[in-house]
Design a protein around this motif. Structure first.
Motif, PDB file in Angstrom:
ATOM      1  N   GLN A  90       0.826  -1.206   0.000  1.00  0.00           N
ATOM      2  CA  GLN A  90       0.000   0.000   0.000  1.00  0.00           C
ATOM      3  C   GLN A  90       0.863   1.259   0.000  1.00  0.00           C
ATOM      4  O   GLN A  90       0.588   2.216  -0.729  1.00  0.00           O
ATOM      5  CB  GLN A  90      -0.940  -0.006   1.207  1.00  0.00           C
ATOM      6  N   VAL A  91       1.922   1.249   0.792  1.00  0.00           N
ATOM      7  CA  VAL A  91       2.821   2.414   0.857  1.00  0.00           C
ATOM      8  C   VAL A  91       3.515   2.625  -0.480  1.00  0.00           C
ATOM      9  O   VAL A  91       3.589   3.742  -0.991  1.00  0.00           O
ATOM     10  CB  VAL A  91       3.861   2.231   1.987  1.00  0.00           C
ATOM     11  N   GLN A  92       4.027   1.529  -1.060  1.00  0.00           N
ATOM     12  CA  GLN A  92       4.746   1.649  -2.334  1.00  0.00           C
ATOM     13  C   GLN A  92       3.828   2.067  -3.471  1.00  0.00           C
ATOM     14  O   GLN A  92       4.296   2.588  -4.482  1.00  0.00           O
ATOM     15  CB  GLN A  92       5.440   0.318  -2.654  1.00  0.00           C
ATOM     16  N   SER A  93       2.526   1.844  -3.303  1.00  0.00           N
ATOM     17  CA  SER A  93       1.548   2.279  -4.307  1.00  0.00           C
ATOM     18  C   SER A  93       1.040   3.686  -4.029  1.00  0.00           C
ATOM     19  O   SER A  93       0.176   4.195  -4.749  1.00  0.00           O
ATOM     20  CB  SER A  93       0.364   1.301  -4.340  1.00  0.00           C
ATOM     21  N   GLY A  94       1.561   4.313  -2.959  1.00  0.00           N
ATOM     22  CA  GLY A  94       1.126   5.660  -2.608  1.00  0.00           C
ATOM     23  C   GLY A  94      -0.192   5.705  -1.853  1.00  0.00           C
ATOM     24  O   GLY A  94      -0.749   6.783  -1.636  1.00  0.00           O
ATOM     25  N   LYS A  95      -0.693   4.547  -1.430  1.00  0.00           N
ATOM     26  CA  LYS A  95      -1.969   4.487  -0.704  1.00  0.00           C
ATOM     27  C   LYS A  95      -1.688   4.563   0.798  1.00  0.00           C
ATOM     28  O   LYS A  95      -1.954   3.622   1.550  1.00  0.00           O
ATOM     29  CB  LYS A  95      -2.720   3.203  -1.060  1.00  0.00           C
ATOM     30  N   PHE A  96      -1.143   5.691   1.233  1.00  0.00           N
ATOM     31  CA  PHE A  96      -0.684   5.817   2.618  1.00  0.00           C
ATOM     32  C   PHE A  96      -1.827   5.815   3.627  1.00  0.00           C
ATOM     33  O   PHE A  96      -1.659   5.326   4.749  1.00  0.00           O
ATOM     34  CB  PHE A  96       0.190   7.071   2.791  1.00  0.00           C
ATOM     35  N   ILE A  97      -2.982   6.363   3.256  1.00  0.00           N
ATOM     36  CA  ILE A  97      -4.122   6.356   4.172  1.00  0.00           C
ATOM     37  C   ILE A  97      -4.576   4.922   4.429  1.00  0.00           C
ATOM     38  O   ILE A  97      -4.823   4.526   5.574  1.00  0.00           O
ATOM     39  CB  ILE A  97      -5.294   7.194   3.617  1.00  0.00           C
ATOM     40  N   GLU A  98      -4.663   4.118   3.340  1.00  0.00           N
ATOM     41  CA  GLU A  98      -5.038   2.717   3.488  1.00  0.00           C
ATOM     42  C   GLU A  98      -4.012   1.959   4.335  1.00  0.00           C
ATOM     43  O   GLU A  98      -4.361   1.109   5.148  1.00  0.00           O
ATOM     44  CB  GLU A  98      -5.168   2.052   2.115  1.00  0.00           C
ATOM     45  N   ALA A  99      -2.721   2.289   4.146  1.00  0.00           N
ATOM     46  CA  ALA A  99      -1.657   1.633   4.918  1.00  0.00           C
ATOM     47  C   ALA A  99      -1.807   1.925   6.409  1.00  0.00           C
ATOM     48  O   ALA A  99      -1.674   1.026   7.250  1.00  0.00           O
ATOM     49  CB  ALA A  99      -0.291   2.104   4.426  1.00  0.00           C
ATOM     50  N   LEU A 100      -2.114   3.182   6.740  1.00  0.00           N
ATOM     51  CA  LEU A 100      -2.288   3.552   8.147  1.00  0.00           C
ATOM     52  C   LEU A 100      -3.542   2.901   8.731  1.00  0.00           C
ATOM     53  O   LEU A 100      -3.562   2.512   9.903  1.00  0.00           O
ATOM     54  CB  LEU A 100      -2.357   5.072   8.286  1.00  0.00           C
ATOM     55  N   ARG A 101      -4.569   2.759   7.909  1.00  0.00           N
ATOM     56  CA  ARG A 101      -5.787   2.079   8.364  1.00  0.00           C
ATOM     57  C   ARG A 101      -5.513   0.603   8.634  1.00  0.00           C
ATOM     58  O   ARG A 101      -6.000   0.037   9.614  1.00  0.00           O
ATOM     59  CB  ARG A 101      -6.888   2.227   7.319  1.00  0.00           C
ATOM     60  N   THR A 102      -4.740  -0.031   7.753  1.00  0.00           N
ATOM     61  CA  THR A 102      -4.378  -1.444   7.938  1.00  0.00           C
ATOM     62  C   THR A 102      -3.600  -1.620   9.230  1.00  0.00           C
ATOM     63  O   THR A 102      -3.879  -2.526  10.026  1.00  0.00           O
ATOM     64  CB  THR A 102      -3.539  -1.951   6.746  1.00  0.00           C
ATOM     65  N   HIS A 103      -2.636  -0.731   9.456  1.00  0.00           N
ATOM     66  CA  HIS A 103      -1.848  -0.819  10.689  1.00  0.00           C
ATOM     67  C   HIS A 103      -2.721  -0.613  11.913  1.00  0.00           C
ATOM     68  O   HIS A 103      -2.605  -1.341  12.907  1.00  0.00           O
ATOM     69  CB  HIS A 103      -0.724   0.226  10.666  1.00  0.00           C
ATOM     70  N   ASN A 104      -3.607   0.356  11.843  1.00  0.00           N
ATOM     71  CA  ASN A 104      -4.490   0.650  12.974  1.00  0.00           C
ATOM     72  C   ASN A 104      -5.418  -0.533  13.282  1.00  0.00           C
ATOM     73  O   ASN A 104      -5.704  -0.829  14.443  1.00  0.00           O
ATOM     74  CB  ASN A 104      -5.328   1.894  12.663  1.00  0.00           C
ATOM     75  N   LYS A 105      -5.839  -1.233  12.235  1.00  0.00           N
ATOM     76  CA  LYS A 105      -6.740  -2.375  12.388  1.00  0.00           C
ATOM     77  C   LYS A 105      -6.089  -3.510  13.180  1.00  0.00           C
ATOM     78  O   LYS A 105      -6.751  -4.206  13.970  1.00  0.00           O
ATOM     79  CB  LYS A 105      -7.160  -2.887  11.002  1.00  0.00           C
ATOM     80  N   PHE A 106      -4.784  -3.697  12.976  1.00  0.00           N
ATOM     81  CA  PHE A 106      -4.097  -4.831  13.598  1.00  0.00           C
ATOM     82  C   PHE A 106      -3.148  -4.442  14.734  1.00  0.00           C
ATOM     83  O   PHE A 106      -2.529  -5.313  15.347  1.00  0.00           O
ATOM     84  CB  PHE A 106      -3.306  -5.608  12.537  1.00  0.00           C
ATOM     85  N   ALA A 107      -3.034  -3.140  15.011  1.00  0.00           N
ATOM     86  CA  ALA A 107      -2.049  -2.663  15.993  1.00  0.00           C
ATOM     87  C   ALA A 107      -2.275  -3.223  17.391  1.00  0.00           C
ATOM     88  O   ALA A 107      -1.311  -3.507  18.124  1.00  0.00           O
ATOM     89  CB  ALA A 107      -2.063  -1.136  16.036  1.00  0.00           C
ATOM     90  N   ASP A 108      -3.535  -3.406  17.784  1.00  0.00           N
ATOM     91  CA  ASP A 108      -3.838  -3.864  19.145  1.00  0.00           C
ATOM     92  C   ASP A 108      -4.058  -5.364  19.247  1.00  0.00           C
ATOM     93  O   ASP A 108      -4.435  -5.869  20.300  1.00  0.00           O
ATOM     94  CB  ASP A 108      -5.073  -3.132  19.677  1.00  0.00           C
ATOM     95  N   ASN A 109      -3.839  -6.095  18.155  1.00  0.00           N
ATOM     96  CA  ASN A 109      -3.961  -7.548  18.236  1.00  0.00           C
ATOM     97  C   ASN A 109      -2.719  -8.242  17.673  1.00  0.00           C
ATOM     98  O   ASN A 109      -1.770  -8.489  18.400  1.00  0.00           O
ATOM     99  CB  ASN A 109      -5.256  -8.034  17.550  1.00  0.00           C
ATOM    100  N   TRP A 110      -2.711  -8.515  16.370  1.00  0.00           N
ATOM    101  CA  TRP A 110      -1.610  -9.299  15.815  1.00  0.00           C
ATOM    102  C   TRP A 110      -0.276  -8.566  15.817  1.00  0.00           C
ATOM    103  O   TRP A 110       0.782  -9.197  15.923  1.00  0.00           O
ATOM    104  CB  TRP A 110      -1.969  -9.733  14.389  1.00  0.00           C
ATOM    105  N   LEU A 111      -0.288  -7.254  15.694  1.00  0.00           N
ATOM    106  CA  LEU A 111       0.972  -6.502  15.668  1.00  0.00           C
ATOM    107  C   LEU A 111       1.433  -6.065  17.058  1.00  0.00           C
ATOM    108  O   LEU A 111       2.542  -5.553  17.203  1.00  0.00           O
ATOM    109  CB  LEU A 111       0.833  -5.261  14.771  1.00  0.00           C
ATOM    110  N   LYS A 112       0.600  -6.289  18.048  1.00  0.00           N
ATOM    111  CA  LYS A 112       0.884  -5.776  19.389  1.00  0.00           C
ATOM    112  C   LYS A 112       2.197  -6.324  19.955  1.00  0.00           C
ATOM    113  O   LYS A 112       2.970  -5.592  20.583  1.00  0.00           O
ATOM    114  CB  LYS A 112      -0.272  -6.114  20.336  1.00  0.00           C
ATOM    115  N   THR A 113       2.451  -7.607  19.743  1.00  0.00           N
ATOM    116  CA  THR A 113       3.671  -8.219  20.293  1.00  0.00           C
ATOM    117  C   THR A 113       4.741  -8.421  19.212  1.00  0.00           C
ATOM    118  O   THR A 113       5.778  -9.018  19.483  1.00  0.00           O
ATOM    119  CB  THR A 113       3.344  -9.572  20.943  1.00  0.00           C
ATOM    120  N   SER A 114       4.478  -7.943  18.002  1.00  0.00           N
ATOM    121  CA  SER A 114       5.442  -8.123  16.916  1.00  0.00           C
ATOM    122  C   SER A 114       6.626  -7.185  17.086  1.00  0.00           C
ATOM    123  O   SER A 114       6.470  -6.017  17.446  1.00  0.00           O
ATOM    124  CB  SER A 114       4.774  -7.856  15.571  1.00  0.00           C
ATOM    125  N   ASP A 115       7.841  -7.708  16.822  1.00  0.00           N
ATOM    126  CA  ASP A 115       9.033  -6.857  16.897  1.00  0.00           C
ATOM    127  C   ASP A 115       9.657  -6.668  15.518  1.00  0.00           C
ATOM    128  O   ASP A 115      10.842  -6.362  15.396  1.00  0.00           O
ATOM    129  CB  ASP A 115      10.053  -7.454  17.871  1.00  0.00           C
TER     130      ASP A 115
END
Length: 214
Positions: free
Chosen positions: A64-89
């Motif tokens: 998404q970022v490489q396609s210039g879809k930065f808003i969608e990229a931030l939405r994707t991150h926000n969607k998973f930030a408190d679950n699957w990405l929470k413990t990711s390093d």
């Protein structure tokens, strides 16, 4: 489904998910893996499934970022930030989120994340852990991080900090063509602001010589 081999369900799920990942259908891969994980919380290899899910989330954000879809990229991150990405390093996920913030014009946040990624890369430099991460993650180079930090600082009017970041770039010839051009243009602009037009001229002359005829 009729196989008596152990963990055949997980094996086939991972294989099908990899197929979707190769197609670039990250949503389908994530959905398949998450549903299997939830249906088999005790019998499955949770660490492997978790890594696959996080990898697909990261790949989706990167694309998404490489396609210039930065808003969608931030939405994707926000969607998973408190679950699957929470413990990711994963370091590369943080880099792509920083890139999305930079594209969105939120330079304070991009600078903070870029600096965090840069510190982690320097800490891993020359270590076994660093080599392992380069196998499983698509890590940016320290030179690329310095350029992105320079860009974010420049956008905030922090001329001296931006110039210092550009000076830290060790192998500009290894940057991508677009990044090389960005580096020279930014360097020339910063030198002008520092009252060094002759040095700015050298920067631009270097660019002209490199790309003459291209």
């Amino acid at each position: 489904e009729k196989s008596s081999l152990p963990k055949m369900g997980q094996f086939s799920t991972l294989l099908i998910a990899d197929g979707y990942t190769s197609r670039g259908n990250y949503d389908k891969a994530i959905d398949l893996l998450v549903k299997f994980y939830q249906a088999n919380p005790t019998s499955s290899d949770t660490a492997r499934l978790n890594n696959k899910i996080v990898r697909n989330i990261n790949e989706k954000i990167r694309e998404q970022v490489q396609s210039g879809k930065f808003i969608e990229a931030l939405r994707t991150h926000n969607k998973f930030a408190d679950n699957w990405l929470k413990t990711s390093d994963r370091i590369d996920t943080k880099f792509w989120v920083a890139r999305a913030f930079e594209q969105a014009g939120v330079f304070k946040d991009s600078s903070k994340l870029y600096r965090d990624v840069l510190n982690k890369l320097y800490a891993l430099k020359g270590t076994k852990a660093g080599l392992e991460r380069n196998i499983f993650e698509k890590l940016p180079t320290t030179d690329n991080l310095h350029l992105r930090l320079a860009s974010s600082e420049y956008a905030q009017g922090k001329w001296n900090q931006a110039y210092e970041q550009l000076k830290e770039i060790e192998k500009p010839q290894n940057l991508s063509e677009l990044d090389q051009i960005e580096r020279v243009q930014m360097g020339a602009a910063l030198l002008e602001k520092r009252g060094e037009p002759e040095s700015a001229l050298r920067y631009l002359t270097e660019l002209v010589k490199t790309w003459r005829g291209v």
